[in-house]
Scaffold this motif. Structure first.
Motif, PDB file in Angstrom:
ATOM      1  N   ILE A 124       0.785  -1.021  -0.074  1.00 28.09           N
ATOM      2  CA  ILE A 124      -0.003   0.086   0.053  1.00 28.09           C
ATOM      3  C   ILE A 124       0.789   1.152  -0.140  1.00 28.09           C
ATOM      4  CG2 ILE A 124      -1.702   1.317   1.346  1.00 28.09           C
ATOM      5  CD1 ILE A 124      -2.691  -1.315   2.153  1.00 28.09           C
ATOM      6  N   HIS A 125       1.932   1.265   0.690  1.00 32.97           N
ATOM      7  CA  HIS A 125       2.730   2.462   0.625  1.00 32.97           C
ATOM      8  C   HIS A 125       3.639   2.527  -0.611  1.00 32.97           C
ATOM      9  CE1 HIS A 125       3.102   3.947   4.629  1.00 32.97           C
ATOM     10  NE2 HIS A 125       3.346   2.705   5.183  1.00 32.97           N
ATOM     11  N   THR A 126       3.841   1.405  -1.275  1.00 36.26           N
ATOM     12  CA  THR A 126       4.586   1.567  -2.754  1.00 36.26           C
ATOM     13  C   THR A 126       3.645   2.042  -3.842  1.00 36.26           C
ATOM     14  OG1 THR A 126       6.108  -0.373  -1.926  1.00 36.26           O
ATOM     15  CG2 THR A 126       5.881   0.008  -4.224  1.00 36.26           C
ATOM     16  N   GLU A 127       2.506   1.337  -3.954  1.00 36.74           N
ATOM     17  CA  GLU A 127       1.683   1.664  -5.040  1.00 36.74           C
ATOM     18  C   GLU A 127       0.821   2.904  -4.530  1.00 36.74           C
ATOM     19  OE1 GLU A 127       1.770   0.247  -8.034  1.00 36.74           O
ATOM     20  OE2 GLU A 127       2.857  -1.319  -7.458  1.00 36.74           O
ATOM     21  N   GLN A 128       1.518   3.992  -4.942  1.00 39.38           N
ATOM     22  CA  GLN A 128       0.895   5.268  -4.715  1.00 39.38           C
ATOM     23  C   GLN A 128      -0.396   5.634  -5.399  1.00 39.38           C
ATOM     24  OE1 GLN A 128       2.412   7.816  -2.374  1.00 39.38           O
ATOM     25  NE2 GLN A 128       3.151   5.923  -1.601  1.00 39.38           N
ATOM     26  N   SER A 129      -0.775   4.834  -6.403  1.00 36.10           N
ATOM     27  CA  SER A 129      -2.075   5.127  -7.304  1.00 36.10           C
ATOM     28  C   SER A 129      -3.313   4.708  -6.447  1.00 36.10           C
ATOM     29  CB  SER A 129      -1.769   4.713  -8.578  1.00 36.10           C
ATOM     30  OG  SER A 129      -1.692   3.324  -8.533  1.00 36.10           O
ATOM     31  N   ILE A 130      -3.081   3.784  -5.585  1.00 41.89           N
ATOM     32  CA  ILE A 130      -4.187   3.150  -4.832  1.00 41.89           C
ATOM     33  C   ILE A 130      -5.096   4.005  -3.860  1.00 41.89           C
ATOM     34  CG2 ILE A 130      -4.816   1.393  -3.074  1.00 41.89           C
ATOM     35  CD1 ILE A 130      -2.463  -0.360  -3.968  1.00 41.89           C
ATOM     36  N   THR A 131      -6.341   4.024  -4.286  1.00 44.30           N
ATOM     37  CA  THR A 131      -7.315   5.031  -3.534  1.00 44.30           C
ATOM     38  C   THR A 131      -8.394   4.406  -2.869  1.00 44.30           C
ATOM     39  OG1 THR A 131      -8.548   5.741  -5.637  1.00 44.30           O
ATOM     40  CG2 THR A 131      -6.472   7.108  -4.972  1.00 44.30           C
ATOM     41  N   LEU A 132      -8.473   3.146  -3.254  1.00 42.03           N
ATOM     42  CA  LEU A 132      -9.570   2.357  -2.814  1.00 42.03           C
ATOM     43  C   LEU A 132      -9.391   1.242  -2.147  1.00 42.03           C
ATOM     44  CD1 LEU A 132     -12.566   3.221  -5.358  1.00 42.03           C
ATOM     45  CD2 LEU A 132     -12.359   4.226  -3.128  1.00 42.03           C
ATOM     46  N   LEU A 133      -9.846   0.588  -0.800  1.00 39.35           N
ATOM     47  CA  LEU A 133      -9.583  -0.515  -0.158  1.00 39.35           C
ATOM     48  C   LEU A 133     -10.760  -1.388  -0.126  1.00 39.35           C
ATOM     49  CD1 LEU A 133      -6.476  -1.169   0.128  1.00 39.35           C
ATOM     50  CD2 LEU A 133      -7.042  -0.778   2.724  1.00 39.35           C
TER      51      LEU A 133
END
Length: 395
Positions: free
Chosen positions: A111-120
């Motif tokens: 989650i830290h690495t993939e900065q594009s993620i906005t929804l979980l």
């Protein structure tokens, strides 16, 4: 510039930013799969990608598999999958293991690495047993808490949570839930019955896959500021529970689930846009408001990175403030902010004795303050119709 003779020449160069659109709705689905790839996660753009990397419907529930299928069947636009392990190895008699799996360092690092993620989303939460209601409440709340804690790893991540189908269990979980930041997620009720078949059994999927697809649809067609609600869902035969049984699950004055309802002639639709917060006066009471602010934070932070290590002086402040102002102006002109005039919609402050002290500058700090006027949805529309039974037809 090609010089024809010795001398002094002046070339004008305009400061510009590449015209790219930052993705506002990139999901990370967490769960159990048939196969676990090296590194445990991968980006997928279609359902074929998922099957190639993570496998097909393994024996048992195959919750994540059908959730992803439902996501793409509702025009989902892709995202990331993180495999917690093989579904056949999950012992549903040890549900605490699911909570433990959500705490693994590899997931947090991803989650830290993939900065594009906005929804979980963690669809496999619906596999928690509910034989003992007190134990079930504790497990559900622990799982919710863990997903929301993952959302706190960096700004801009929002949790889409599934909920128990049982109305009594769902109500107890909601009313007793305590969390430091309920504004970082929202929950949807109930699950959805699909036309999919797993062997001879009809497949019921958690709502989160279709909800995230609806959020992507709303963001791309209207904007991140629009409510991801009143959206028709595809590949749904019916809801697993009827909204008439949702007594107490939607609370106009407190913490609430977002219901999914069937409307005669209009299909099955998402009917709510509330976050988990129980603060009726919270600025982040609505999903789209929380996500819009996160989107603005992410975009303005991206603009600010180009000024790291630049001189902390009026010229740099002027450039940064100008870029931020222009972007917010476009957001307002697109309908994303409230206000008839630009000054009513937003303001950007940056400067000495305006947002910073001399001590801040010496400490290497450049501080910008942004005010935004956000939009609230029309949840309750009241029509007042006046009938004059004594009206004279000639007047």
């Amino acid at each position: 510039m090609n010089s024809q003779q010795p001398g002094v020449s002046v070339a004008k160069d305009m400061l510009s930013v590449k015209n790219t659109t930052m993705a506002s709705a990139v999901p990370l689905f967490i769960g159990y799969t048939e196969k676990q790839p090296v590194g445990a996660y991968a980006e997928i753009n279609n359902f074929a990608d998922y099957e190639a990397i993570f496998g097909k419907a393994e024996g048992g529930n195959a919750t994540l598999y059908y959730t992803i299928k439902h996501f793409f069947d509702n025009d989902g636009q892709g995202g990331f999958i993180f495999s917690l392990g093989k579904g056949t190895e999950l012992d549903v008699n040890q549900p605490e293991d699911m909570i433990t799996d959500l705490k693994i360092p590899a997931l947090r690092q991803m989650i830290h690495t993939e900065q594009s993620i906005t929804l979980l989303s963690f669809p496999d939460i619906v596999r928690l047993p509910n034989l003992n209601i007190d134990s079930a409440i504790s497990l559900w709340q622990q799982a919710w808490q863990q997903v929301l804690s993952l959302c706190q790893l960096r700004p801009g991540v929002f949790g889409i949570l599934d909920s128990p189908d049982d109305q009594q269990l769902a109500h107890r979980c909601l009313s007793d839930f305590s969390c430091d930041d309920k504004e970082s997620g929202s929950a949807y009720w109930p699950s959805l019955v699909t036309p999919y078949m797993h062997g001879e059994a009809v497949v019921t999927v958690p709502a989160s896959g279709a909800v995230i697809a609806a959020i992507q649809q709303a963001d791309s067609t209207k904007g991140v500021w629009s409510a991801p609600a009143n959206i028709l869902l595809s590949q749904v035969t019916r809801t697993s529970q009827y909204h008439q049984n949702a007594n107490g699950l939607f609370n106009p004055q407190g913490a609430s689930f977002n219901l999914i309802r069937s409307f005669p002639g209009r299909g099955i639709r998402i009917w709510g846009c509330r976050t988990f917060t129980d603060d009726n006066h919270s600025s982040f009471r609505y999903v789209q408001v929380r996500r819009l602010i996160s989107y603005c934070e992410a975009h303005l932070s991206s603009l600010g990175r180009m000024f790291v290590f630049e001189p902390n002086n009026e010229i740099t402040w002027y450039k940064f403030k100008g870029l931020a102002h222009n972007w917010l102006l476009q957001l307002w002109q697109q309908g994303g902010l409230n206000g008839a005039q630009e000054e009513e919609a937003f303001s950007v402050l940056l400067g000495l004795q305006e947002t910073m002290t001399p001590e801040d500058i010496l400490a290497g700090k450049m501080i910008m303050k942004v005010r935004l006027a956000v939009l609230a949805p029309a949840e309750f529309i009241e029509l007042k119709i006046h009938f004059d039974m004594n009206a004279d037809g000639n007047t």
